[in-house]
Scaffold this motif. Sequence first.
Motif, PDB file in Angstrom:
ATOM      1  N   GLY A 101       0.798  -1.278  -0.047  1.00  0.00           N
ATOM      2  CA  GLY A 101      -0.007  -0.191   0.105  1.00  0.00           C
ATOM      3  C   GLY A 101       0.856   1.372  -0.052  1.00  0.00           C
ATOM      4  N   LEU A 102       2.024   1.394   0.838  1.00  0.00           N
ATOM      5  CA  LEU A 102       2.856   2.485   0.776  1.00  0.00           C
ATOM      6  C   LEU A 102       3.614   2.598  -0.573  1.00  0.00           C
ATOM      7  CD1 LEU A 102       4.461   4.577   2.329  1.00  0.00           C
ATOM      8  CD2 LEU A 102       6.007   2.578   2.819  1.00  0.00           C
ATOM      9  N   VAL A 103       3.896   1.449  -1.108  1.00  0.00           N
ATOM     10  CA  VAL A 103       4.567   1.532  -2.586  1.00  0.00           C
ATOM     11  C   VAL A 103       3.460   1.934  -3.529  1.00  0.00           C
ATOM     12  CG1 VAL A 103       5.586   0.274  -4.338  1.00  0.00           C
ATOM     13  CG2 VAL A 103       6.409  -0.281  -2.143  1.00  0.00           C
ATOM     14  N   ALA A 104       2.431   1.664  -3.581  1.00  0.00           N
ATOM     15  CA  ALA A 104       1.279   2.342  -4.195  1.00  0.00           C
ATOM     16  C   ALA A 104       1.156   3.585  -4.254  1.00  0.00           C
ATOM     17  CB  ALA A 104      -0.074   1.366  -4.140  1.00  0.00           C
ATOM     18  N   ALA A 105       0.965   4.162  -2.818  1.00  0.00           N
ATOM     19  CA  ALA A 105       0.886   5.456  -2.506  1.00  0.00           C
ATOM     20  C   ALA A 105       2.038   6.383  -3.169  1.00  0.00           C
ATOM     21  CB  ALA A 105       0.633   5.793  -1.256  1.00  0.00           C
ATOM     22  N   PHE A 106       3.242   5.547  -2.884  1.00  0.00           N
ATOM     23  CA  PHE A 106       4.512   6.307  -3.648  1.00  0.00           C
ATOM     24  C   PHE A 106       4.450   6.541  -5.022  1.00  0.00           C
ATOM     25  CE2 PHE A 106       8.883   6.441  -5.094  1.00  0.00           C
ATOM     26  CZ  PHE A 106       9.267   7.533  -4.690  1.00  0.00           C
ATOM     27  N   ALA A 107       3.955   5.408  -5.525  1.00  0.00           N
ATOM     28  CA  ALA A 107       3.866   5.513  -7.147  1.00  0.00           C
ATOM     29  C   ALA A 107       2.882   6.691  -7.387  1.00  0.00           C
ATOM     30  CB  ALA A 107       3.518   4.285  -7.556  1.00  0.00           C
ATOM     31  N   GLY A 108       1.905   6.754  -6.741  1.00  0.00           N
ATOM     32  CA  GLY A 108       0.957   7.704  -6.989  1.00  0.00           C
ATOM     33  C   GLY A 108       1.363   9.192  -6.861  1.00  0.00           C
ATOM     34  N   THR A 109       2.653   9.303  -6.020  1.00  0.00           N
ATOM     35  CA  THR A 109       3.090  10.805  -5.996  1.00  0.00           C
ATOM     36  C   THR A 109       4.054  10.966  -7.095  1.00  0.00           C
ATOM     37  OG1 THR A 109       5.224   9.991  -4.800  1.00  0.00           O
ATOM     38  CG2 THR A 109       3.178  10.415  -3.392  1.00  0.00           C
ATOM     39  N   LEU A 110       4.193  10.224  -7.871  1.00  0.00           N
ATOM     40  CA  LEU A 110       4.993  10.232  -9.194  1.00  0.00           C
ATOM     41  C   LEU A 110       4.252  10.514 -10.354  1.00  0.00           C
ATOM     42  CD1 LEU A 110       7.727   7.325  -8.682  1.00  0.00           C
ATOM     43  CD2 LEU A 110       7.696   9.721  -7.998  1.00  0.00           C
ATOM     44  N   MET A 111       2.789  10.822  -9.944  1.00  0.00           N
ATOM     45  CA  MET A 111       2.012  11.221 -11.271  1.00  0.00           C
ATOM     46  C   MET A 111       1.994  12.800 -11.393  1.00  0.00           C
ATOM     47  SD  MET A 111       0.630   8.442 -12.290  1.00  0.00           S
ATOM     48  CE  MET A 111       2.125   7.415 -11.820  1.00  0.00           C
ATOM     49  N   PRO A 112       1.553  13.036 -12.886  1.00  0.00           N
ATOM     50  CA  PRO A 112       1.710  14.365 -13.065  1.00  0.00           C
ATOM     51  C   PRO A 112       1.014  15.280 -12.112  1.00  0.00           C
ATOM     52  CG  PRO A 112       1.257  13.275 -15.172  1.00  0.00           C
ATOM     53  CD  PRO A 112       1.028  12.252 -13.749  1.00  0.00           C
ATOM     54  N   GLY A 113       1.246  16.490 -11.681  1.00  0.00           N
ATOM     55  CA  GLY A 113       0.590  17.431 -10.865  1.00  0.00           C
ATOM     56  C   GLY A 113       0.805  16.999  -9.372  1.00  0.00           C
ATOM     57  N   ARG A 114       1.423  16.090  -9.016  1.00  0.00           N
ATOM     58  CA  ARG A 114       1.839  15.952  -7.348  1.00  0.00           C
ATOM     59  C   ARG A 114       3.136  16.431  -7.155  1.00  0.00           C
ATOM     60  NH1 ARG A 114      -1.623  12.159  -4.883  1.00  0.00           N
ATOM     61  NH2 ARG A 114      -0.348  13.133  -3.257  1.00  0.00           N
ATOM     62  N   TRP A 115       3.348  16.902  -5.804  1.00  0.00           N
ATOM     63  CA  TRP A 115       4.469  17.556  -5.461  1.00  0.00           C
ATOM     64  C   TRP A 115       5.683  16.994  -5.509  1.00  0.00           C
ATOM     65  CZ3 TRP A 115       8.042  16.872  -1.424  1.00  0.00           C
ATOM     66  CH2 TRP A 115       9.000  18.255  -1.299  1.00  0.00           C
ATOM     67  N   VAL A 116       5.725  15.648  -5.196  1.00  0.00           N
ATOM     68  CA  VAL A 116       7.160  15.047  -5.333  1.00  0.00           C
ATOM     69  C   VAL A 116       7.558  14.908  -6.799  1.00  0.00           C
ATOM     70  CG1 VAL A 116       8.282  12.544  -4.941  1.00  0.00           C
ATOM     71  CG2 VAL A 116       6.778  13.571  -3.498  1.00  0.00           C
ATOM     72  N   ALA A 117       6.594  14.771  -7.704  1.00  0.00           N
ATOM     73  CA  ALA A 117       6.898  14.602  -9.335  1.00  0.00           C
ATOM     74  C   ALA A 117       7.622  15.358  -9.632  1.00  0.00           C
ATOM     75  CB  ALA A 117       5.703  13.950 -10.064  1.00  0.00           C
ATOM     76  N   SER A 118       7.098  17.060  -9.322  1.00  0.00           N
ATOM     77  CA  SER A 118       7.417  18.226  -9.602  1.00  0.00           C
ATOM     78  C   SER A 118       8.765  18.363  -8.965  1.00  0.00           C
ATOM     79  CB  SER A 118       6.564  19.311  -9.201  1.00  0.00           C
ATOM     80  OG  SER A 118       6.299  19.208  -7.888  1.00  0.00           O
ATOM     81  N   GLN A 119       9.136  17.942  -7.864  1.00  0.00           N
ATOM     82  CA  GLN A 119      10.374  18.213  -7.189  1.00  0.00           C
ATOM     83  C   GLN A 119      11.409  17.424  -7.891  1.00  0.00           C
ATOM     84  OE1 GLN A 119      10.990  20.694  -4.849  1.00  0.00           O
ATOM     85  NE2 GLN A 119       8.888  20.958  -5.461  1.00  0.00           N
ATOM     86  N   LEU A 120      10.944  16.384  -8.322  1.00  0.00           N
ATOM     87  CA  LEU A 120      11.975  15.606  -9.138  1.00  0.00           C
ATOM     88  C   LEU A 120      12.075  15.659 -10.536  1.00  0.00           C
ATOM     89  CD1 LEU A 120      11.213  11.962  -7.712  1.00  0.00           C
ATOM     90  CD2 LEU A 120      12.896  13.249  -6.960  1.00  0.00           C
ATOM     91  N   GLY A 121      11.561  16.703 -10.990  1.00  0.00           N
ATOM     92  CA  GLY A 121      11.209  17.223 -12.468  1.00  0.00           C
ATOM     93  C   GLY A 121      10.684  16.065 -13.499  1.00  0.00           C
ATOM     94  N   LEU A 122       9.698  15.374 -13.031  1.00  0.00           N
ATOM     95  CA  LEU A 122       9.319  14.157 -13.778  1.00  0.00           C
ATOM     96  C   LEU A 122       8.357  14.896 -14.900  1.00  0.00           C
ATOM     97  CD1 LEU A 122       8.924  11.382 -11.344  1.00  0.00           C
ATOM     98  CD2 LEU A 122      10.585  11.736 -13.028  1.00  0.00           C
ATOM     99  N   TRP A 123       7.646  15.842 -14.306  1.00  0.00           N
ATOM    100  CA  TRP A 123       6.416  16.354 -15.318  1.00  0.00           C
ATOM    101  C   TRP A 123       6.502  17.847 -15.294  1.00  0.00           C
ATOM    102  CZ3 TRP A 123       4.661  12.038 -17.735  1.00  0.00           C
ATOM    103  CH2 TRP A 123       4.673  10.982 -16.805  1.00  0.00           C
TER     104      TRP A 123
END
Length: 123
Positions: A101-123
């Motif tokens: 569940g934690l891994v799934a939630a983390f994967a969700g943070t890598l989606m466009p528009g999420r803070w972690v994704a933006s900090q990592l420069g993914l989207w």
Amino acid sequence: MAFTLHLYASFVALGLGGLILSMRKGTKPHRLLGSTWVAAMALSALSSFWLGGGVLPLVAHLGPIHLLSLWVLVALTAAVVAIVKGKVRQHREWMLGAYLGLVAAFAGTLMPGRWVASQLGLW
């Protein structure tokens, strides 16, 4: 403050969970790290209730992701109760489910528009 607590607790739980899954079970280090992991997971889940749910709010600021937080708290409780009762297989299943569940939630943070994704420069 809730965001910082949530972020750090989640990353600690993510790293520790992977380590615990790879180590020998039932040992003193397993129990010590496992207790630390449960605390980090509980802090991560509990702190999420002070954060916005993003899209599709269900009740006030709570969204579908908060259902996962609730489920994680149930899974942690069931896992601890199981091991106290000596039900190792149930303990393993609940712990693995909580970690996934934690891994799934983390994967969700890598989606466009999420803070972690933006900090990592993914989207």
